[in-house]
Motif scaffolding. Structure first.
Motif, PDB file in Angstrom:
ATOM      1  N   SER A  77      41.902  31.559  39.409  1.00 40.55           N
ATOM      2  CA  SER A  77      43.362  31.464  39.475  1.00 40.55           C
ATOM      3  C   SER A  77      44.042  32.604  38.735  1.00 40.55           C
ATOM      4  N   SER A  78      43.356  33.139  37.712  1.00 38.90           N
ATOM      5  CA  SER A  78      43.914  34.276  36.971  1.00 38.90           C
ATOM      6  C   SER A  78      43.579  35.610  37.624  1.00 38.90           C
ATOM      7  N   SER A  79      42.797  35.562  38.711  1.00 36.87           N
ATOM      8  CA  SER A  79      42.364  36.751  39.466  1.00 36.87           C
ATOM      9  C   SER A  79      41.400  37.642  38.703  1.00 36.87           C
ATOM     10  N   SER A  80      40.859  37.155  37.576  1.00 37.92           N
ATOM     11  CA  SER A  80      39.836  37.942  36.889  1.00 37.92           C
ATOM     12  C   SER A  80      38.552  37.970  37.718  1.00 37.92           C
ATOM     13  N   ILE A  81      38.359  36.936  38.536  1.00 32.50           N
ATOM     14  CA  ILE A  81      37.294  36.896  39.529  1.00 32.50           C
ATOM     15  C   ILE A  81      37.953  36.532  40.853  1.00 32.50           C
ATOM     16  N   LYS A  82      37.642  37.258  41.892  1.00 29.33           N
ATOM     17  CA  LYS A  82      38.375  37.127  43.145  1.00 29.33           C
ATOM     18  C   LYS A  82      38.166  35.800  43.861  1.00 29.33           C
ATOM     19  N   GLN A  83      36.945  35.227  43.788  1.00 26.97           N
ATOM     20  CA  GLN A  83      36.721  33.971  44.480  1.00 26.97           C
ATOM     21  C   GLN A  83      35.689  33.109  43.752  1.00 26.97           C
ATOM     22  N   GLY A  84      35.739  31.831  44.026  1.00 27.13           N
ATOM     23  CA  GLY A  84      34.821  30.906  43.368  1.00 27.13           C
ATOM     24  C   GLY A  84      34.651  29.648  44.186  1.00 27.13           C
ATOM     25  N   ILE A  85      33.565  28.944  43.913  1.00 26.25           N
ATOM     26  CA  ILE A  85      33.340  27.640  44.527  1.00 26.25           C
ATOM     27  C   ILE A  85      33.764  26.588  43.510  1.00 26.25           C
ATOM     28  N   ILE A  86      34.838  25.901  43.834  1.00 22.20           N
ATOM     29  CA  ILE A  86      35.438  24.972  42.883  1.00 22.20           C
ATOM     30  C   ILE A  86      35.670  23.618  43.563  1.00 22.20           C
ATOM     31  N   ALA A  87      36.322  22.713  42.848  1.00 21.21           N
ATOM     32  CA  ALA A  87      36.647  21.403  43.422  1.00 21.21           C
ATOM     33  C   ALA A  87      37.889  21.519  44.295  1.00 21.21           C
ATOM     34  N   LEU A  88      37.832  20.904  45.458  1.00 16.79           N
ATOM     35  CA  LEU A  88      38.984  20.921  46.363  1.00 16.79           C
ATOM     36  C   LEU A  88      40.229  20.372  45.676  1.00 16.79           C
ATOM     37  N   SER A  89      40.059  19.402  44.808  1.00 17.93           N
ATOM     38  CA  SER A  89      41.193  18.771  44.128  1.00 17.93           C
ATOM     39  C   SER A  89      41.988  19.745  43.271  1.00 17.93           C
ATOM     40  N   GLN A  90      41.345  20.820  42.829  1.00 15.35           N
ATOM     41  CA  GLN A  90      42.016  21.766  41.940  1.00 15.35           C
ATOM     42  C   GLN A  90      43.062  22.612  42.648  1.00 15.35           C
ATOM     43  N   VAL A  91      42.982  22.677  43.970  1.00 13.40           N
ATOM     44  CA  VAL A  91      43.932  23.514  44.719  1.00 13.40           C
ATOM     45  C   VAL A  91      44.669  22.720  45.785  1.00 13.40           C
ATOM     46  N   THR A  92      44.526  21.399  45.762  1.00 18.64           N
ATOM     47  CA  THR A  92      45.181  20.544  46.752  1.00 18.64           C
ATOM     48  C   THR A  92      46.381  19.846  46.129  1.00 18.64           C
ATOM     49  N   ARG A  93      47.500  19.924  46.825  1.00 16.71           N
ATOM     50  CA  ARG A  93      48.705  19.218  46.409  1.00 16.71           C
ATOM     51  C   ARG A  93      49.296  18.521  47.625  1.00 16.71           C
ATOM     52  N   GLY A  94      49.525  17.235  47.503  1.00 12.93           N
ATOM     53  CA  GLY A  94      50.082  16.492  48.617  1.00 12.93           C
ATOM     54  C   GLY A  94      49.203  16.476  49.840  1.00 12.93           C
ATOM     55  N   GLY A  95      47.886  16.580  49.634  1.00 13.55           N
ATOM     56  CA  GLY A  95      46.949  16.532  50.740  1.00 13.55           C
ATOM     57  C   GLY A  95      46.697  17.865  51.418  1.00 13.55           C
ATOM     58  N   GLU A  96      47.311  18.948  50.936  1.00  9.17           N
ATOM     59  CA  GLU A  96      47.140  20.252  51.570  1.00  9.17           C
ATOM     60  C   GLU A  96      46.885  21.348  50.538  1.00  9.17           C
ATOM     61  N   ILE A  97      46.140  22.375  50.969  1.00 13.47           N
ATOM     62  CA  ILE A  97      45.978  23.579  50.152  1.00 13.47           C
ATOM     63  C   ILE A  97      47.160  24.491  50.471  1.00 13.47           C
ATOM     64  N   ASN A  98      48.014  24.705  49.502  1.00 11.91           N
ATOM     65  CA  ASN A  98      49.233  25.457  49.793  1.00 11.91           C
ATOM     66  C   ASN A  98      49.356  26.743  48.972  1.00 11.91           C
ATOM     67  N   GLU A  99      48.207  27.254  48.528  1.00 11.79           N
ATOM     68  CA  GLU A  99      48.227  28.527  47.816  1.00 11.79           C
ATOM     69  C   GLU A  99      46.895  29.241  47.992  1.00 11.79           C
TER      70      GLU A  99
ATOM     71  N   LYS B 174      46.061   6.061  46.788  1.00 16.91           N
ATOM     72  CA  LYS B 174      46.901   7.021  47.505  1.00 16.91           C
ATOM     73  C   LYS B 174      47.013   8.329  46.732  1.00 16.91           C
ATOM     74  N   ILE B 175      47.182   8.227  45.419  1.00 18.24           N
ATOM     75  CA  ILE B 175      47.261   9.427  44.578  1.00 18.24           C
ATOM     76  C   ILE B 175      45.942  10.189  44.612  1.00 18.24           C
ATOM     77  N   ILE B 176      44.837   9.478  44.457  1.00 18.06           N
ATOM     78  CA  ILE B 176      43.519  10.122  44.454  1.00 18.06           C
ATOM     79  C   ILE B 176      43.270  10.842  45.774  1.00 18.06           C
ATOM     80  N   HIS B 177      43.577  10.173  46.874  1.00 15.41           N
ATOM     81  CA  HIS B 177      43.365  10.755  48.201  1.00 15.41           C
ATOM     82  C   HIS B 177      44.236  11.991  48.400  1.00 15.41           C
ATOM     83  N   SER B 178      45.425  12.018  47.815  1.00 16.93           N
ATOM     84  CA  SER B 178      46.333  13.159  47.995  1.00 16.93           C
ATOM     85  C   SER B 178      45.792  14.437  47.369  1.00 16.93           C
ATOM     86  N   PHE B 179      44.800  14.295  46.478  1.00 20.29           N
ATOM     87  CA  PHE B 179      44.182  15.468  45.853  1.00 20.29           C
ATOM     88  C   PHE B 179      42.916  15.917  46.574  1.00 20.29           C
ATOM     89  N   GLY B 180      42.678  15.377  47.756  1.00 22.99           N
ATOM     90  CA  GLY B 180      41.557  15.834  48.572  1.00 22.99           C
ATOM     91  C   GLY B 180      40.273  15.050  48.420  1.00 22.99           C
TER      92      GLY B 180
END
Length: 251
Positions: free
Chosen positions: A174-196, A240-246
């Motif tokens: 997220s800080s762009s010190s490393i260009k890509q990573g394999i992470i948890a979907l929940s870390q980048v999901t908001r409202g059920g979608e990846i929006n960044e 519902k909240i848990i599911h919204s994070f992927g």
């Protein structure tokens, strides 16, 4: 004098209300930190009780609990550590269950880096790849399984940068010190979608299912707020909240 009495009475009422509000201390694996924050806000609003959160890798939290840390609930990123706590009589028998099923994503904060088929993983332009330390973080262990399933682990081995938790792996990307990573979907999901950024949701057949279990620790078995939170965690509002994070949840 009358004003002073009113102020004193108000202070007394406040102290009484605080006396009746309970607290619960929850240890949570890094992948579930953001969902737990959302759950805690909802639970606190509904109950008037307070949720204190400690976050880290499942392995490190397990070690802290084994050494007497004052946690009352443990939301692990796997099943094994929760089971071991029950086996070692540090958690209440019968309290363990799967609260969420996690997913992996190849992600970059740059919207132009990751394609929707993950081909950048095998690109010669890939310089570094962030994942969590597989020794203490289940998401890191399964990230390695993805690379092995794709047959690219050996060629990428020298390019892997390990975060001490899935949270740290996410921070690297997220800080762009490393260009890509394999992470948890929940870390980048908001409202059920990846929006960044840009992402490839990794097919689940490339790694073992990430079954995440919760357990009531011995220190929480006499705390009604801990028991109430575990009950809340199974409600429709919480699911519902848990599911919204992927996450996948059992309805």
């Amino acid at each position: 004098m009358k004003k002073l009495k009113i102020l004193m009475a108000s202070s007394l009422l406040l102290s009484c209300s605080l006396t009746f509000a309970g607290e619960v201390n929850i240890a949570v694996a890094g992948n579930f930190f953001r969902p737990l924050q959302a759950l805690a806000r909802d639970f606190e609003y509904q109950s008037g009780d307070k949720v204190n959160i400690a976050v880290g890798s499942s392995g490190k939290l397990y070690a802290q609990i084994s050494n007497g840390a004052p946690f009352e609930i443990f939301l692990s990123a796997d099943q094994q550590r929760a089971s071991k706590l029950v086996e070692n009589r540090l958690a209440v028998k019968g309290s363990q269950y799967t609260y969420a099923k996690g997913k992996l994503v190849l992600w970059s904060s740059d919207p132009n880096v990751v394609d929707n088929q993950g081909k950048r993983l095998i690109s010669p332009h890939l310089k570094r790849l962030a994942i969590a330390n597989p020794k203490v973080a289940p998401y890191g262990e399964e990230a390695l399984n993805v690379l092995k399933s794709l047959g690219i682990y050996e060629q990428l081995q020298e390019k892997i940068v390990f975060g001490q938790s899935i949270g740290q792996a996410f921070q690297y990307v997220s800080s762009s010190s490393i260009k890509q990573g394999i992470i948890a979907l929940s870390q980048v999901t908001r409202g059920g979608e990846i929006n960044e950024g840009s992402a490839w949701i990794i097919p689940s057949d490339l790694y073992q299912p990430i079954q995440q279990d919760v357990v009531l620790l011995n220190k929480g078995k006499s705390n009604p707020v801990a028991i109430a939170f575990l009950t809340y965690l199974k409600t429709a509002d919480a699911l519902k909240i848990i599911h919204s994070f992927g996450y996948e949840v059992d309805v």
